[in-house]
Motif scaffolding. Structure first.
Motif, PDB file in Angstrom:
ATOM      1  N   GLU A 330       0.840  -1.210   0.000  1.00 42.27           N
ATOM      2  CA  GLU A 330       0.000   0.000   0.000  1.00 42.27           C
ATOM      3  C   GLU A 330       0.874   1.259   0.000  1.00 42.27           C
ATOM      4  O   GLU A 330       0.575   2.244  -0.685  1.00 42.27           O
ATOM      5  N   PHE A 331       1.946   1.191   0.777  1.00 45.09           N
ATOM      6  CA  PHE A 331       2.864   2.332   0.790  1.00 45.09           C
ATOM      7  C   PHE A 331       3.474   2.538  -0.607  1.00 45.09           C
ATOM      8  O   PHE A 331       3.603   3.666  -1.089  1.00 45.09           O
ATOM      9  N   ASN A 332       3.801   1.416  -1.264  1.00 42.42           N
ATOM     10  CA  ASN A 332       4.366   1.525  -2.623  1.00 42.42           C
ATOM     11  C   ASN A 332       3.383   2.167  -3.596  1.00 42.42           C
ATOM     12  O   ASN A 332       3.784   2.852  -4.535  1.00 42.42           O
ATOM     13  N   GLU A 333       2.087   1.976  -3.352  1.00 44.91           N
ATOM     14  CA  GLU A 333       1.090   2.632  -4.207  1.00 44.91           C
ATOM     15  C   GLU A 333       1.178   4.157  -4.043  1.00 44.91           C
ATOM     16  O   GLU A 333       0.967   4.918  -4.988  1.00 44.91           O
ATOM     17  N   THR A 334       1.463   4.589  -2.822  1.00 43.12           N
ATOM     18  CA  THR A 334       1.622   6.034  -2.597  1.00 43.12           C
ATOM     19  C   THR A 334       2.861   6.546  -3.335  1.00 43.12           C
ATOM     20  O   THR A 334       2.825   7.603  -3.973  1.00 43.12           O
ATOM     21  N   SER A 348       4.366  16.024   4.118  1.00 42.01           N
ATOM     22  CA  SER A 348       4.176  14.607   4.453  1.00 42.01           C
ATOM     23  C   SER A 348       4.422  14.397   5.941  1.00 42.01           C
ATOM     24  O   SER A 348       5.278  15.050   6.546  1.00 42.01           O
ATOM     25  N   PHE A 349       3.656  13.491   6.514  1.00 40.10           N
ATOM     26  CA  PHE A 349       3.639  13.319   7.966  1.00 40.10           C
ATOM     27  C   PHE A 349       3.596  11.842   8.335  1.00 40.10           C
ATOM     28  O   PHE A 349       3.001  11.033   7.617  1.00 40.10           O
ATOM     29  N   GLU A 368       6.965   3.287  15.179  1.00 44.65           N
ATOM     30  CA  GLU A 368       7.487   4.624  14.857  1.00 44.65           C
ATOM     31  C   GLU A 368       8.669   4.579  13.889  1.00 44.65           C
ATOM     32  O   GLU A 368       8.750   5.383  12.958  1.00 44.65           O
ATOM     33  N   ASP A 369       9.602   3.627  14.108  1.00 45.82           N
ATOM     34  CA  ASP A 369      10.785   3.631  13.234  1.00 45.82           C
ATOM     35  C   ASP A 369      10.415   3.231  11.801  1.00 45.82           C
ATOM     36  O   ASP A 369      11.004   3.713  10.837  1.00 45.82           O
ATOM     37  N   GLU A 370       9.396   2.393  11.663  1.00 45.05           N
ATOM     38  CA  GLU A 370       8.945   2.033  10.314  1.00 45.05           C
ATOM     39  C   GLU A 370       8.266   3.239   9.642  1.00 45.05           C
ATOM     40  O   GLU A 370       8.475   3.513   8.459  1.00 45.05           O
ATOM     41  N   LYS A 371       7.482   3.979  10.423  1.00 45.66           N
ATOM     42  CA  LYS A 371       6.873   5.197   9.864  1.00 45.66           C
ATOM     43  C   LYS A 371       7.978   6.149   9.403  1.00 45.66           C
ATOM     44  O   LYS A 371       7.886   6.768   8.346  1.00 45.66           O
ATOM     45  N   GLY A 372       9.018   6.245  10.231  1.00 47.94           N
ATOM     46  CA  GLY A 372      10.134   7.145   9.901  1.00 47.94           C
ATOM     47  C   GLY A 372      10.819   6.695   8.611  1.00 47.94           C
ATOM     48  O   GLY A 372      11.171   7.525   7.763  1.00 47.94           O
ATOM     49  N   ARG A 373      11.000   5.388   8.473  1.00 49.94           N
ATOM     50  CA  ARG A 373      11.649   4.867   7.258  1.00 49.94           C
ATOM     51  C   ARG A 373      10.816   5.233   6.027  1.00 49.94           C
ATOM     52  O   ARG A 373      11.328   5.725   5.025  1.00 49.94           O
ATOM     53  N   ARG A 374       9.503   5.009   6.128  1.00 54.23           N
ATOM     54  CA  ARG A 374       8.637   5.298   4.974  1.00 54.23           C
ATOM     55  C   ARG A 374       8.645   6.792   4.649  1.00 54.23           C
ATOM     56  O   ARG A 374       8.670   7.196   3.495  1.00 54.23           O
ATOM     57  N   THR A 376      11.020   8.952   5.142  1.00 54.42           N
ATOM     58  CA  THR A 376      12.283   9.333   4.492  1.00 54.42           C
ATOM     59  C   THR A 376      12.269   8.942   3.021  1.00 54.42           C
ATOM     60  O   THR A 376      12.657   9.739   2.146  1.00 54.42           O
ATOM     61  N   ILE A 377      11.802   7.721   2.742  1.00 50.15           N
ATOM     62  CA  ILE A 377      11.765   7.260   1.344  1.00 50.15           C
ATOM     63  C   ILE A 377      10.863   8.189   0.522  1.00 50.15           C
ATOM     64  O   ILE A 377      11.212   8.631  -0.571  1.00 50.15           O
ATOM     65  N   LEU A 378       9.693   8.498   1.093  1.00 50.51           N
ATOM     66  CA  LEU A 378       8.725   9.357   0.396  1.00 50.51           C
ATOM     67  C   LEU A 378       9.319  10.736   0.125  1.00 50.51           C
ATOM     68  O   LEU A 378       9.228  11.283  -0.978  1.00 50.51           O
ATOM     69  N   GLN A 379       9.957  11.291   1.148  1.00 49.58           N
ATOM     70  CA  GLN A 379      10.473  12.662   1.008  1.00 49.58           C
ATOM     71  C   GLN A 379      11.641  12.722   0.025  1.00 49.58           C
ATOM     72  O   GLN A 379      11.796  13.703  -0.707  1.00 49.58           O
ATOM     73  N   GLU A 380      12.450  11.641  -0.002  1.00 44.57           N
ATOM     74  CA  GLU A 380      13.562  11.637  -0.970  1.00 44.57           C
ATOM     75  C   GLU A 380      13.029  11.578  -2.391  1.00 44.57           C
ATOM     76  O   GLU A 380      13.515  12.266  -3.287  1.00 44.57           O
ATOM     77  N   LYS A 381      12.000  10.768  -2.586  1.00 45.76           N
ATOM     78  CA  LYS A 381      11.402  10.673  -3.925  1.00 45.76           C
ATOM     79  C   LYS A 381      10.836  12.032  -4.342  1.00 45.76           C
ATOM     80  O   LYS A 381      11.062  12.513  -5.446  1.00 45.76           O
ATOM     81  N   GLN A 382      10.120  12.669  -3.419  1.00 43.14           N
ATOM     82  CA  GLN A 382       9.494  13.948  -3.734  1.00 43.14           C
ATOM     83  C   GLN A 382      10.553  15.022  -4.019  1.00 43.14           C
ATOM     84  O   GLN A 382      10.393  15.846  -4.912  1.00 43.14           O
ATOM     85  N   ARG A 383      11.637  14.964  -3.283  1.00 47.71           N
ATOM     86  CA  ARG A 383      12.704  15.956  -3.490  1.00 47.71           C
ATOM     87  C   ARG A 383      13.240  15.852  -4.919  1.00 47.71           C
ATOM     88  O   ARG A 383      13.432  16.860  -5.601  1.00 47.71           O
ATOM     89  N   ALA A 384      13.448  14.617  -5.372  1.00 44.83           N
ATOM     90  CA  ALA A 384      13.964  14.415  -6.738  1.00 44.83           C
ATOM     91  C   ALA A 384      12.964  14.961  -7.760  1.00 44.83           C
ATOM     92  O   ALA A 384      13.352  15.582  -8.759  1.00 44.83           O
TER      93      ALA A 384
END
Ligand code: 5AD
Ligand code: SF4
Length: 461
Positions: A330-334, A348-349, A368-374, A376-384
């Motif tokens: 589901e996260f990958n769909e986002t 993103s939150f 919490e650490d899994e939320k943090g991992r997701r 970071t991945i999301l924000q890096e993608k968006q930054r690019a």
């Protein structure tokens, strides 16, 4: 004017002010633009009640915090602030806004030095609450949510001399499973189109050139008067006001976002080509658990309207990662949605559990650490994505509204219709010393460089 804060007086008799002295207040605001504008209205109300605003809590007799409770972190901020001053018995403290509404009288127990707790739906009663405070009551509350009123005042003390906020709708009737807002801001109430238009015309006459329409869900605006305007009708009328060069609005809910809004933007360049359309998740299954009332496909239809518009509409959004039960797939769909839409900017939150909300009861909370991992991945993608999209603008000329000057960089600070920050140099006006005149002006600026979060350029002569 006399101060009658009994508690303060019992500690220190000589704090009685002479009739010439003003009562002083300090206010700090947390949270969204609705809160920022509420504070402008609260400040205006206090000024008409004989108070004067001071810059630091140390100087103030009355200290107000206008609070946000959207995520746990935001809520903690106010309690941290309140701890700082708890020994100062000469000051009167008030908690306003979303934490006040959510926690109610419990705040008096947690922070006994607080004397006023009031949610935004009670601000129309502020003058009466101030009278009670001045009479020495230190358990003053305004917590009734059951209201049809909106908070309107001709005295809002606006912070920005060129851009003005106008609230068109308060409260929220949706029930997104993660969200406190329906509990903190009460049911949806629209203002009449007459009163909104009157305020906008007055602002234009006062020299404001940009209007930002505010509401938790501006798309469900419905004029309660017989005229019965919907949001697109209101937008069109705003775009015709003499002197108004830009109209923005925030925030939108995809369920109520109709094509007519895009048509209105296409028709009139005064309506800014920027739409903030929070998606929250790219997975229809998560959207359903969030009670968002739309699917991914329905959301994408709205994106499609914008991409096919005549004008180049900038699209931005909000996303929550780690909603209860969110699987990796589901996260990958986002993540895939980010590639498909290519947002110009994204808030993103990590999901945060909030009191009263339906999602509190959901099982399978994500660590919490899994939320943090997701996140970071999301924000890096968006930054690019932003680096690429902003890079495409190099060479383009954008009309820019000048908001200020950054002494450190020697650049003017500007904003484009798409709501991008465009900092620029101006050969004829290298700095504002003795000449602040560029602020509030609109000028064409050529983009020469692009970063992930802003553009840089040079003004055309
Ligand atoms: N946890 C995390 N983010 C939240 N938001 C709202 N409620 C929560 C919550 N409980 C985010 C949404 C919303 C933005 C203003 O804040 O993305 O659009
Ligand atoms: Fe925070 Fe939401 Fe309240 Fe705005 S409406 S202050 S974002 S909780």
């Amino acid at each position: 004017m006399r101060l009658h804060y009994r508690r303060a007086l019992s500690q220190c008799q000589d704090t009685i002010l002479s009739s010439k002295e003003m009562k002083t207040f300090y206010i700090e605001t947390f949270g969204c633009q609705m809160n920022v504008h509420d504070s402008e209205k609260v400040i205006g109300t206090l000024l008409t009640q004989g108070y004067s605003q001071v810059e630091t809590p140390e100087e103030a007799e009355l200290i107000l915090y206008n609070t946000c409770s959207i995520r746990d972190k935001a809520e903690q901020k106010v309690f941290n602030r309140l701890q700082q001053f708890k020994k100062d018995k000469n000051k009167v403290f008030g908690v306003l806004g979303c934490v006040a509404q959510q926690e109610g009288e419990k705040i008096f127990e947690r922070a006994p030095h607080v004397s006023l707790v009031a949610g935004s739906a009670s601000y129309t009663k502020l003058p009466q609450m101030l009278v009670q405070l001045e009479a020495g009551n230190h358990r003053v509350t305004g917590l009734n949510l059951d209201t049809e009123e909106t908070f309107e005042t001709p005295f809002a003390r606006r912070d920005n001399p060129h851009r003005a906020y106008i609230t068109i709708i308060e409260g929220c009737d949706k029930s997104c499973a993660y969200c406190v807002v329906p509990f903190t801001r009460g049911p949806e109430r629209s203002r009449t189109s007459d009163s909104v238009m009157r305020e906008a015309r007055e602002l234009a006459q006062m020299g404001y050139s940009e209007i930002q329409l505010l509401g938790q869900n501006v798309n469900s605006y419905r004029d309660p008067s017989p005229a019965g305007w919907d949001f697109a009708r209101l937008l069109r009328a705003m775009g015709e006001i003499d002197g108004i060069r830009r109209v923005r609005f925030t925030t939108s809910h995809p369920r109520d976002f109709v094509k007519d809004i895009i048509d209105a933007i296409d028709e009139n360049p005064v309506l800014c080509n920027h739409v903030h359309l929070p998606v929250q998740s790219g997975s229809s299954a998560v959207l359903s658990r969030m009670q968002r009332l739309y699917t991914r496909d329905e959301y994408m239809r709205r994106i499609d309207w914008m991409k096919k518009a005549r004008r180049n509409i900038s699209i931005t959004s909000d996303i929550i990662v780690g909603f209860p039960g969110e699987t990796e797939a589901e996260f990958n769909e986002t993540l895939a949605l980010l590639d498909e839409v290519e947002y110009d900017s994204l808030f993103s939150f990590k999901y945060s559990r909030r009191p009263n909300t339906p999602a509190l009861a959901l099982e399978d909370q994500i660590p919490e650490d899994e939320k943090g991992r997701r996140l970071t991945i999301l924000q890096e993608k968006q930054r690019a994505i932003q680096v690429r999209r902003n890079g495409d603008l190099v060479g383009v000329v954008e009309e820019t509204m000048v908001e200020g000057f950054n002494k450190a960089t020697g650049q003017w600070i500007g904003r484009t219709s798409q709501n991008r920050t465009l900092n620029f140099v101006h050969a004829a006006h290298p700095s504002p010393i003795g000449d602040e005149s560029l602020v509030g002006k609109y000028m064409p600026v050529r983009v020469t460089r692009a970063g992930p979060n802003s553009l840089a350029g040079e003004a055309l002569q």
